[in-house]
Design an enzyme around this catalytic site. Structure first.
Site, short mmCIF file in Angstrom:
data_model
loop_
_atom_site.label_atom_id
_atom_site.label_comp_id
_atom_site.label_asym_id
_atom_site.label_seq_id
_atom_site.Cartn_x
_atom_site.Cartn_y
_atom_site.Cartn_z
N ASN A 151 0.82 -1.23 0.00
CA ASN A 151 0.00 0.00 0.00
C ASN A 151 0.85 1.28 0.00
O ASN A 151 0.46 2.28 -0.58
CB ASN A 151 -1.01 0.00 1.15
CG ASN A 151 -0.38 -0.11 2.51
OD1 ASN A 151 0.76 -0.58 2.63
ND2 ASN A 151 -1.08 0.30 3.53
N GLU A 249 3.19 -4.88 12.57
CA GLU A 249 2.32 -3.72 12.33
C GLU A 249 1.21 -4.22 11.43
O GLU A 249 1.40 -4.41 10.24
CB GLU A 249 3.17 -2.61 11.68
CG GLU A 249 2.56 -1.23 11.87
CD GLU A 249 1.58 -0.90 10.77
OE1 GLU A 249 0.38 -1.22 10.95
OE2 GLU A 249 2.00 -0.35 9.76
N CYS A 283 -3.56 1.36 6.71
CA CYS A 283 -3.93 0.66 7.95
C CYS A 283 -4.52 1.61 8.98
O CYS A 283 -5.32 1.21 9.81
CB CYS A 283 -2.73 -0.10 8.51
SG CYS A 283 -1.27 0.91 8.63
N GLU A 457 7.14 1.24 14.87
CA GLU A 457 8.10 1.69 13.87
C GLU A 457 8.07 3.21 13.94
O GLU A 457 7.01 3.80 14.07
CB GLU A 457 7.68 1.21 12.49
CG GLU A 457 7.67 -0.30 12.41
CD GLU A 457 7.72 -0.79 10.98
OE1 GLU A 457 6.74 -0.56 10.26
OE2 GLU A 457 8.74 -1.38 10.59
P1 NAD Z 1 -2.39 -10.45 2.58
O1 NAD Z 1 -2.59 -10.69 4.02
O2 NAD Z 1 -2.49 -11.62 1.65
O3 NAD Z 1 -0.97 -9.76 2.30
C1 NAD Z 1 -0.53 -8.62 2.96
C2 NAD Z 1 0.97 -8.52 2.71
O4 NAD Z 1 1.61 -9.60 3.34
C3 NAD Z 1 1.35 -8.65 1.22
O5 NAD Z 1 2.39 -7.75 0.93
C4 NAD Z 1 1.82 -10.08 1.07
O6 NAD Z 1 2.83 -10.23 0.08
C5 NAD Z 1 2.37 -10.38 2.42
N1 NAD Z 1 2.22 -11.77 2.81
C6 NAD Z 1 1.15 -12.56 2.62
N2 NAD Z 1 1.38 -13.79 3.12
C7 NAD Z 1 2.63 -13.76 3.63
C8 NAD Z 1 3.45 -14.72 4.29
N3 NAD Z 1 3.01 -15.96 4.58
N4 NAD Z 1 4.70 -14.35 4.66
C9 NAD Z 1 5.16 -13.10 4.41
N5 NAD Z 1 4.44 -12.15 3.80
C10 NAD Z 1 3.19 -12.48 3.42
O7 NAD Z 1 -3.45 -9.38 2.16
P2 NAD Z 1 -3.62 -8.56 0.82
O8 NAD Z 1 -4.83 -9.08 0.10
O9 NAD Z 1 -2.37 -8.39 0.05
O10 NAD Z 1 -3.98 -7.19 1.48
C11 NAD Z 1 -5.21 -7.01 2.13
C12 NAD Z 1 -5.09 -6.99 3.62
O11 NAD Z 1 -3.76 -6.79 4.04
C13 NAD Z 1 -5.87 -5.82 4.15
O12 NAD Z 1 -7.13 -6.24 4.57
C14 NAD Z 1 -5.05 -5.29 5.27
O13 NAD Z 1 -5.52 -5.78 6.49
C15 NAD Z 1 -3.70 -5.88 5.11
N6 NAD Z 1 -2.65 -4.88 4.81
C16 NAD Z 1 -2.22 -4.13 5.85
C17 NAD Z 1 -1.23 -3.19 5.63
C18 NAD Z 1 -0.74 -2.35 6.75
O14 NAD Z 1 -0.21 -1.30 6.49
N7 NAD Z 1 -0.83 -2.80 7.99
C19 NAD Z 1 -0.72 -3.02 4.36
C20 NAD Z 1 -1.18 -3.81 3.30
C21 NAD Z 1 -2.15 -4.77 3.55
#
Ligand code: NAD
Length: 476
Positions: A151, A249, A283, A457
């Site tokens: 994001n 986070e 987030c 962070e």
């Molecule tokens: P997701 O949970 O599949 O992935 C989120 C991130 O984690 C991605 O960059 C992905 O590559 C990474 N990821 C996924 N599985 C992983 C693993 N086993 N090991 C290491 N990294 C892994 O979700 P998404 O569909 O990509 O994004 C949607 C959700 O992710 C949102 O609902 C939100 O809650 C969360 N999100 C949060 C933030 C934040 O700033 N906290 C940022 C991006 C996404």
């Protein structure tokens, strides 16, 4: 199709050894624009060996010299900000103006850590034995495995890299597969600034395979992840299994509480601009708007008006104020949240459906009278939907705000000092922002409580996460 050389190990760029490759899309068109090189286990083994050597080199470099390298990287990134902003927009979709803010902010994060790293003092404790010295030293924890999301491709990753490097750690970062190019440029700047080989390594690949392999390795001493709660839970459990220090986070579901003593028009306009920034994929984005009953109808009208006025389009069009969502998963999720909310009694005040423009678009959407049992009131929307609900008393709204397992950011608007103090004290949230948006500066801690994760962070807390404590007691 172009294959991105995305893997940096021991100072060498490559497309990785994995036969599998990723697909990078332009979310504004939905078209694939590149293939992404993926790392396999042999690459990860080389990255681990490089990070171990890199740590041995970098921990011995003085804090002063480390800060010089970081400052140089910050300067290079400022020069390259425009180019990086274009890459962010191309792969993530946000308007160029927002991408520029992100790219320009990277230098601030690095500089702050560069300065703070020079002030990572220990302490002297008065001894019980005459002639003894008791000293507390802060030492870099060791090689870090960091996982960052799509994001904010550079501003999420830079906090992890700059914190680790300022403390004297080496790092293997797994960047977001959806938005790799700006992350690559970020790492290139550190290399060009003279960072020794192996101190910073960048990989992409199948996320679960990479995280499981790296976290289990005895080389890695610290894990940092930004992303969703379910993935955070998995990585936190893995880190626990191998006794690795961990910063998480995770997601949020930020309440935005509006008391009836405020300038309703101004707060509604600010609320709409915060809500739809990065199409709600933040987030700390406000997601549950609780408005005191006396101000509710005026707030809804002003919020809808401000939201309606937003120009949605391709991020590289200068007039665009909200771009597409980052991927098709989010668009599908938005449709499901709206359908579910309407089915349980919510009312639609704006948006809610999309006429396909070819990319991953979803319009600014406002729902009112949303019942607590609507999924969107308990699951993180991570998209451009605002849910507005009326409340009567502060006790009632505090209970509602605290009812979810999330606890990342909370916002409150009131002219009463007593209300402001009560809200700051009672909201179960890692960050509370009162009467403005005041989050995410490099010098302030950023992090959540409850299911939103642990650790911070940013701020001196962000640097502490990369240190261990050594106590030295010496006589003679
Ligand atoms: P997701 O949970 O599949 O992935 C989120 C991130 O984690 C991605 O960059 C992905 O590559 C990474 N990821 C996924 N599985 C992983 C693993 N086993 N090991 C290491 N990294 C892994 O979700 P998404 O569909 O990509 O994004 C949607 C959700 O992710 C949102 O609902 C939100 O809650 C969360 N999100 C949060 C933030 C934040 O700033 N906290 C940022 C991006 C996404």
């Amino acid at each position: 199709m172009r294959v991105i050389e995305s893997i940096l190990i021991d100072g060498q760029w490559s497309a990785g050894s994995n036969a599998q490759r990723g697909a990078v899309y332009n979310p504004a068109t939905g078209e694939q624009i590149a293939q992404l090189g993926f790392a396999d286990r042999s690459d990860l083994d080389r990255a681990l060996a490089a990070a171990a050597r890199g740590f041995d080199t970098w921990r011995k470099v003085s804090a002063y010299e480390r800060s010089q390298v970081l400052r140089k990287a910050a300067a290079l990134l400022r020069e390259r900000a425009e180019e990086i902003a274009v890459l962010i927009t191309q792969e993530q979709g946000k308007p160029l103006a927002e991408a520029r803010m992100e790219a320009n902010g990277v230098g601030d994060h690095i500089e702050w850590y560069a300065e703070e790293g020079r002030r990572a003092y220990g302490r002297v404790i008065p001894p019980r034995v005459r002639g003894a010295r008791q000293i507390v030293l802060r030492e870099p924890i060791g090689p870090v495995a960091a996982f960052s999301p799509w994001n904010f491709p550079v501003s999420q990753l830079v906090r992890k890299i700059a914190g680790a490097l300022a403390a004297g750690c080496s790092i293997i970062a797994k960047g977001p597969e959806e938005t790799p190019s700006s992350c690559i440029e970020l790492c290139r700047a550190f290399e060009d600034a003279g960072l020794p080989k192996g101190v910073l390594n960048l990989v992409f690949g199948v996320p679960a395979e990479i995280s499981e392999y790296l976290i289990a390795s005895p080389v890695i001493r610290k894990v940092s992840f930004t992303g969703s709660v379910p993935v955070g839970r998995t990585l936190g459990a893995l880190a626990g299994q191998y006794l690795k220090r961990c910063t998480l986070e995770l997601g949020g579901h930020a309440p935005f509480i509006v008391c009836d003593d405020v300038d309703v028009q101004a707060v509604a306009t600010l609320g709409a601009s915060l809500k739809f920034r990065n199409a709600g994929q933040i987030c700390a984005s406000p997601t549950r708007f609780y408005v005191q009953r006396g101000a509710h109808d005026e707030f809804v009208a002003a919020f809808v008006k401000a939201s309606q006025a937003l120009k949605v389009g391709h991020g590289d069009d200068a007039s665009t104020q909200m771009g597409p969502l980052a991927n098709g998963r989010r668009v599908k999720a938005m449709h499901e949240y709206v359908d579910d909310a309407l089915a349980v009694g919510a009312r639609s005040a704006l948006g809610g459906s999309t006429d396909s423009q070819g990319g991953f678009f979803f319009p600014p959407t406002v729902l009112t009278h949303v019942p607590d049992n609507a999924r969107i009131m308990s699951e993180e929307p991570f998209g451009p939907i605002a849910s507005i609900v009326a409340f009567d008393t502060l006790d009632e709204v505090i209970a509602k705000a605290n009812a979810l397992p999330f606890g990342l950011a909370a916002f409150a608007f009131t002219r009463s000092i007593a209300n402001a103090t009560l809200l700051a004290d009672e909201l179960e949230s890692g960050m509370v922002s009162i009467n403005h948006f005041g989050l995410a500066a490099p010098e302030t801690p950023f992090g959540g409580v409850k299911d939103s994760g642990y650790g911070s962070e940013g701020g001196s807390e962000g640097l502490d996460a990369y240190f261990t404590t050594k106590f030295v007691s010496q006589v003679g």
